[in-house]
Design an enzyme around this catalytic site. Structure first.
Site, mmCIF file in Angstrom:
data_model
loop_
_atom_site.group_PDB
_atom_site.id
_atom_site.type_symbol
_atom_site.label_atom_id
_atom_site.label_comp_id
_atom_site.label_asym_id
_atom_site.label_seq_id
_atom_site.Cartn_x
_atom_site.Cartn_y
_atom_site.Cartn_z
ATOM 1 N N SER A 283 1.373 -5.555 6.753
ATOM 2 C CA SER A 283 2.491 -6.232 6.363
ATOM 3 C C SER A 283 3.249 -7.061 7.284
ATOM 4 O O SER A 283 4.088 -7.994 6.654
ATOM 5 C CB SER A 283 3.516 -5.157 5.579
ATOM 6 O OG SER A 283 2.814 -4.488 4.970
ATOM 7 N N HIS B 280 -3.684 -10.169 3.104
ATOM 8 C CA HIS B 280 -2.446 -9.650 2.891
ATOM 9 C C HIS B 280 -2.246 -9.424 1.201
ATOM 10 O O HIS B 280 -1.911 -10.362 0.519
ATOM 11 C CB HIS B 280 -1.110 -10.177 3.373
ATOM 12 C CG HIS B 280 -0.047 -9.210 3.201
ATOM 13 N ND1 HIS B 280 1.348 -9.791 2.698
ATOM 14 C CD2 HIS B 280 0.179 -7.917 3.284
ATOM 15 C CE1 HIS B 280 2.089 -8.787 2.769
ATOM 16 N NE2 HIS B 280 1.562 -7.622 2.797
ATOM 17 N N GLU C 50 -2.145 -13.250 0.191
ATOM 18 C CA GLU C 50 -1.935 -14.350 1.463
ATOM 19 C C GLU C 50 -3.250 -14.079 2.333
ATOM 20 O O GLU C 50 -3.583 -13.075 2.792
ATOM 21 C CB GLU C 50 -0.750 -13.544 2.120
ATOM 22 C CG GLU C 50 0.587 -13.931 1.169
ATOM 23 C CD GLU C 50 1.712 -13.585 1.833
ATOM 24 O OE1 GLU C 50 2.763 -14.041 1.587
ATOM 25 O OE2 GLU C 50 1.676 -12.507 2.768
HETATM 26 C C1 LIG Z 1 5.383 -4.753 1.828
HETATM 27 C C2 LIG Z 1 4.188 -5.231 1.419
HETATM 28 O O1 LIG Z 1 3.549 -5.779 2.559
HETATM 29 C C3 LIG Z 1 3.952 -6.412 0.509
HETATM 30 C C4 LIG Z 1 4.087 -5.794 -0.943
HETATM 31 O O2 LIG Z 1 3.415 -5.224 -1.599
HETATM 32 S S1 LIG Z 1 5.604 -6.049 -1.682
HETATM 33 C C5 LIG Z 1 5.353 -5.156 -2.993
HETATM 34 C C6 LIG Z 1 5.137 -6.444 -4.385
HETATM 35 N N1 LIG Z 1 5.138 -5.602 -5.583
HETATM 36 C C7 LIG Z 1 6.209 -6.078 -6.427
HETATM 37 O O3 LIG Z 1 7.020 -6.631 -6.233
HETATM 38 C C8 LIG Z 1 6.136 -5.000 -7.675
HETATM 39 C C9 LIG Z 1 7.362 -5.405 -8.572
HETATM 40 N N2 LIG Z 1 7.113 -4.421 -9.775
HETATM 41 C C10 LIG Z 1 6.285 -4.952 -11.007
HETATM 42 O O4 LIG Z 1 5.824 -6.088 -10.741
HETATM 43 C C11 LIG Z 1 6.290 -4.081 -12.112
HETATM 44 O O5 LIG Z 1 7.375 -3.072 -11.955
HETATM 45 C C12 LIG Z 1 4.839 -3.258 -12.164
HETATM 46 C C13 LIG Z 1 3.873 -4.247 -12.187
HETATM 47 C C14 LIG Z 1 4.539 -2.562 -10.669
HETATM 48 C C15 LIG Z 1 4.933 -2.270 -13.331
HETATM 49 O O6 LIG Z 1 5.339 -3.043 -14.143
HETATM 50 P P1 LIG Z 1 6.177 -2.340 -15.552
HETATM 51 O O7 LIG Z 1 6.251 -3.397 -16.708
HETATM 52 O O8 LIG Z 1 7.450 -1.893 -15.153
HETATM 53 O O9 LIG Z 1 5.398 -1.084 -15.807
HETATM 54 P P2 LIG Z 1 4.139 -0.869 -16.874
HETATM 55 O O10 LIG Z 1 4.414 -1.215 -18.080
HETATM 56 O O11 LIG Z 1 3.588 0.645 -16.502
HETATM 57 O O12 LIG Z 1 2.998 -1.787 -16.233
HETATM 58 C C16 LIG Z 1 2.909 -3.117 -16.505
HETATM 59 C C17 LIG Z 1 1.492 -3.708 -16.618
HETATM 60 O O13 LIG Z 1 0.843 -3.291 -15.581
HETATM 61 C C18 LIG Z 1 -0.172 -2.507 -15.709
HETATM 62 N N3 LIG Z 1 -0.243 -1.458 -14.512
HETATM 63 C C19 LIG Z 1 0.807 -1.176 -13.853
HETATM 64 N N4 LIG Z 1 0.589 -0.358 -12.840
HETATM 65 C C20 LIG Z 1 -0.795 -0.194 -12.640
HETATM 66 C C21 LIG Z 1 -1.914 0.255 -11.748
HETATM 67 N N5 LIG Z 1 -1.529 0.791 -10.908
HETATM 68 N N6 LIG Z 1 -3.208 -0.031 -12.132
HETATM 69 C C22 LIG Z 1 -3.448 -0.739 -13.298
HETATM 70 N N7 LIG Z 1 -2.752 -1.297 -13.985
HETATM 71 C C23 LIG Z 1 -1.313 -0.990 -13.837
HETATM 72 C C24 LIG Z 1 -0.055 -1.628 -17.047
HETATM 73 O O14 LIG Z 1 -1.146 -1.045 -17.520
HETATM 74 C C25 LIG Z 1 0.777 -2.655 -17.792
HETATM 75 O O15 LIG Z 1 -0.169 -3.328 -18.489
HETATM 76 P P3 LIG Z 1 -0.043 -3.969 -19.792
HETATM 77 O O16 LIG Z 1 1.162 -5.193 -19.646
HETATM 78 O O17 LIG Z 1 -1.140 -4.425 -20.318
HETATM 79 O O18 LIG Z 1 0.891 -2.862 -20.544
HETATM 80 N N1 LIG Z 2 2.791 -0.191 0.633
HETATM 81 C C1 LIG Z 2 2.555 -1.464 0.470
HETATM 82 O O1 LIG Z 2 3.305 -1.924 -0.581
HETATM 83 C C2 LIG Z 2 2.037 -2.432 1.035
HETATM 84 C C3 LIG Z 2 1.937 -3.726 0.756
HETATM 85 C C4 LIG Z 2 1.060 -4.525 1.545
HETATM 86 C C5 LIG Z 2 0.538 -4.131 2.699
HETATM 87 N N2 LIG Z 2 0.557 -2.871 3.089
HETATM 88 C C6 LIG Z 2 -0.002 -2.460 4.467
HETATM 89 O O2 LIG Z 2 -1.122 -1.858 4.162
HETATM 90 C C7 LIG Z 2 -1.473 -0.739 5.141
HETATM 91 C C8 LIG Z 2 -1.433 0.446 4.447
HETATM 92 O O3 LIG Z 2 -0.257 0.614 3.908
HETATM 93 P P1 LIG Z 2 -0.336 1.647 2.578
HETATM 94 O O4 LIG Z 2 0.930 1.490 1.787
HETATM 95 O O5 LIG Z 2 -1.670 2.134 1.770
HETATM 96 O O6 LIG Z 2 -0.208 3.364 3.516
HETATM 97 P P2 LIG Z 2 -0.505 4.473 3.018
HETATM 98 O O7 LIG Z 2 0.395 5.504 3.830
HETATM 99 O O8 LIG Z 2 -0.426 4.941 1.479
HETATM 100 O O9 LIG Z 2 -1.994 5.010 3.295
HETATM 101 C C9 LIG Z 2 -2.453 4.772 4.599
HETATM 102 C C10 LIG Z 2 -3.795 5.791 4.616
HETATM 103 O O10 LIG Z 2 -4.317 5.311 6.142
HETATM 104 C C11 LIG Z 2 -5.017 6.177 6.497
HETATM 105 N N3 LIG Z 2 -5.218 6.327 7.962
HETATM 106 C C12 LIG Z 2 -4.548 6.525 9.016
HETATM 107 N N4 LIG Z 2 -5.245 6.180 10.091
HETATM 108 C C13 LIG Z 2 -6.298 6.131 9.790
HETATM 109 C C14 LIG Z 2 -7.528 5.691 10.513
HETATM 110 N N5 LIG Z 2 -7.391 5.464 11.811
HETATM 111 N N6 LIG Z 2 -8.849 5.580 9.916
HETATM 112 C C15 LIG Z 2 -8.835 5.721 8.594
HETATM 113 N N7 LIG Z 2 -7.800 5.789 8.034
HETATM 114 C C16 LIG Z 2 -6.506 6.223 8.426
HETATM 115 C C17 LIG Z 2 -4.024 7.538 6.133
HETATM 116 O O11 LIG Z 2 -4.804 8.765 6.152
HETATM 117 C C18 LIG Z 2 -3.518 7.149 4.904
HETATM 118 O O12 LIG Z 2 -4.334 7.664 3.795
HETATM 119 C C19 LIG Z 2 -0.324 -0.931 6.124
HETATM 120 O O13 LIG Z 2 -0.875 -1.711 6.952
HETATM 121 C C20 LIG Z 2 0.725 -1.543 5.340
HETATM 122 O O14 LIG Z 2 1.675 -2.223 5.953
HETATM 123 C C21 LIG Z 2 1.395 -1.908 2.416
#
Ligand SMILES: C[C@H](O)CC(=O)SCCNC(=O)CCNC(=O)[C@H](O)C(C)(C)COP(=O)(O)OP(=O)(O)OC[C@H]1O[C@@H](n2cnc3c(N)ncnc32)[C@H](O)[C@@H]1OP(=O)(O)O
Ligand SMILES: NC(=O)c1ccc[n+]([C@@H]2O[C@H](COP(=O)([O-])OP(=O)(O)OC[C@H]3O[C@@H](n4cnc5c(N)ncnc54)[C@H](O)[C@@H]3O)[C@@H](O)[C@H]2O)c1
Length: 309
Positions: free
Chosen positions: A143, A164, A176
């Site tokens: 991330s 990503h 990404e």
């Molecule tokens: C930090 C990192 O590096 C980067 C990141 O990842 S930052 C995080 C990015 N993610 C976001 O911003 C997520 C924001 N949240 C959302 O978009 C929505 O809340 C969400 C998609 C997670 C859930 O949506 P929501 O409408 O609240 O719930 P829900 O009705 O259960 O799900 C919507 C649809 O997605 C599907 N879905 C949700 N989670 C699912 C999963 N894990 N697997 C498969 N399908 C899923 C559902 O089946 C549903 O499908 P439908 O529209 O056909 O019914």
């Molecule tokens: N959580 C998010 O929304 C998100 C979104 C995009 C990217 N990421 C990035 O993805 C990566 C994983 O995040 P996450 O949320 O899946 O974390 P998580 O804590 O859910 O899972 C991490 C997993 O890695 C395993 N692990 C740790 N060290 C290991 C090793 N040496 N070999 C094999 N497995 C090992 C752990 O046992 C754990 O199951 C991080 O770099 C995070 O920054 C996270």
């Protein structure tokens, strides 16, 4: 002109060939992200090995994938035989392991999604570099850590990049695709082609902190934390405000719980170390306490909110 057209056709053909060449994918880490990436790769016909050091994490990931594939299948095919066929075929493409080194021996692509810690990621890649075939592309799903710093652990800088994904991977359309200066054009085209084969929309980005989304999203989430720490609003009201006032699907506290507060802390601690004068990256007492108490968000059953049933 004909010459340039010829080159363009050739480079397109080469990239298509490279993307098609990615058939065997090893995903390291079976947490929230690794399980999602492995699932989508299996759903899209790749031979996938999902690896974790923790066998309990693998078991939980298999359950999460089963439930998620069922949701995807229902959405695509309804309840009938086609849904069952899709689920069975997808699952048949997915193997699991706890041995990362053995799992890369026939990999075309390795996607790392382990804990957000540079030292641990480098140790892993350094081991994999000696075990994977020369053609294997390595990618990190980090991330916030510079891809170049992770790649340093290997001798294949031209075959290294960032992929990503976003949580939840089966739903979020974006990927990404990040390159370092040494990433070869062939590698970059293959990574983008694979992203498309995974059904994702790809955007290109250099190896800049947070890439595109997290450069904007992480400061936003931490502004929300500071607002609450100053006693200016409650997490619930901030979330309601951002959902109803800005059209976000989740408010920042719901989103932090969804991402994982440990991951949020790893990101902010890393950026604080790199940019110590930036006020927004300084440790947050509220987040520190939640993580110290094991309240990591949805995945642990409690974070800013409780998810206990
Ligand atoms: C930090 C990192 O590096 C980067 C990141 O990842 S930052 C995080 C990015 N993610 C976001 O911003 C997520 C924001 N949240 C959302 O978009 C929505 O809340 C969400 C998609 C997670 C859930 O949506 P929501 O409408 O609240 O719930 P829900 O009705 O259960 O799900 C919507 C649809 O997605 C599907 N879905 C949700 N989670 C699912 C999963 N894990 N697997 C498969 N399908 C899923 C559902 O089946 C549903 O499908 P439908 O529209 O056909 O019914
Ligand atoms: N959580 C998010 O929304 C998100 C979104 C995009 C990217 N990421 C990035 O993805 C990566 C994983 O995040 P996450 O949320 O899946 O974390 P998580 O804590 O859910 O899972 C991490 C997993 O890695 C395993 N692990 C740790 N060290 C290991 C090793 N040496 N070999 C094999 N497995 C090992 C752990 O046992 C754990 O199951 C991080 O770099 C995070 O920054 C996270």
């Amino acid at each position: 002109m004909a010459f340039f057209n010829h080159l363009a056709r050739r480079s397109f053909a080469q990239s298509a060939a490279m993307a098609n060449a990615i058939k065997n994918v090893t995903v390291i880490g079976s947490g929230l992200m690794g399980s999602g990436i492995a699932q989508v790769a299996a759903q899209t016909g790749h031979n996938v090995t999902m690896v974790d050091i923790d066998p309990v994490a693998v078991e939980k990931a298999q359950k999460r994938i089963g439930a998620s594939i069922a949701r995807v299948a229902k959405k695509k095919f309804g309840e009938g035989d086609d849904a069952a066929k899709f689920m069975n075929e997808s699952m048949s493409h997915l193997k699991t392991s706890t041995d990362a080194v053995a799992s890369v021996e026939s990999a075309d692509l390795v996607v790392e999604a382990i804990v957000e810690n540079l030292k641990v990621k480098k140790e892993l890649f350094s081991k994999l570099d000696g075990a994977a075939p020369a053609h294997t592309i390595f990618a990190s799903n980090t991330s916030s850590i510079p891809i170049a710093k992770i790649a340093e652990a290997t001798s294949r800088l031209d075959r290294f990049g960032g992929l990503h994904f976003f949580n939840p991977v089966p739903v979020m359309k974006l990927l990404e695709v990040v390159r370092i200066p040494e990433t070869s054009d062939g590698t970059y085209e293959a990574m983008k082609g694979w992203g498309k084969a995974m059904g994702k929309v790809t955007v290109e980005c250099k190896d800049t902190p947070g890439f595109i989304v997290n450069r904007l999203l992480v400061p936003y989430m931490f502004e929300a934390v500071r607002l609450v720490e100053r006693g200016e609003a409650s997490p619930r009201d901030v979330d309601t405000a951002m959902k109803l006032g800005a059209g976000h699907p989740m408010g920042p506290f719901e989103l932090m719980d969804y991402v994982g507060l440990d991951t949020g802390k790893f990101i902010i601690d890393g950026w604080h170390a790199d940019y110590p004068d930036e006020e927004i990256f300084k440790p947050s007492p509220m987040l520190e306490k939640l993580v110290a108490d094991g309240k990591l968000g949805v995945k642990s059953g409690e974070g800013f909110y409780s998810y206990k049933k």
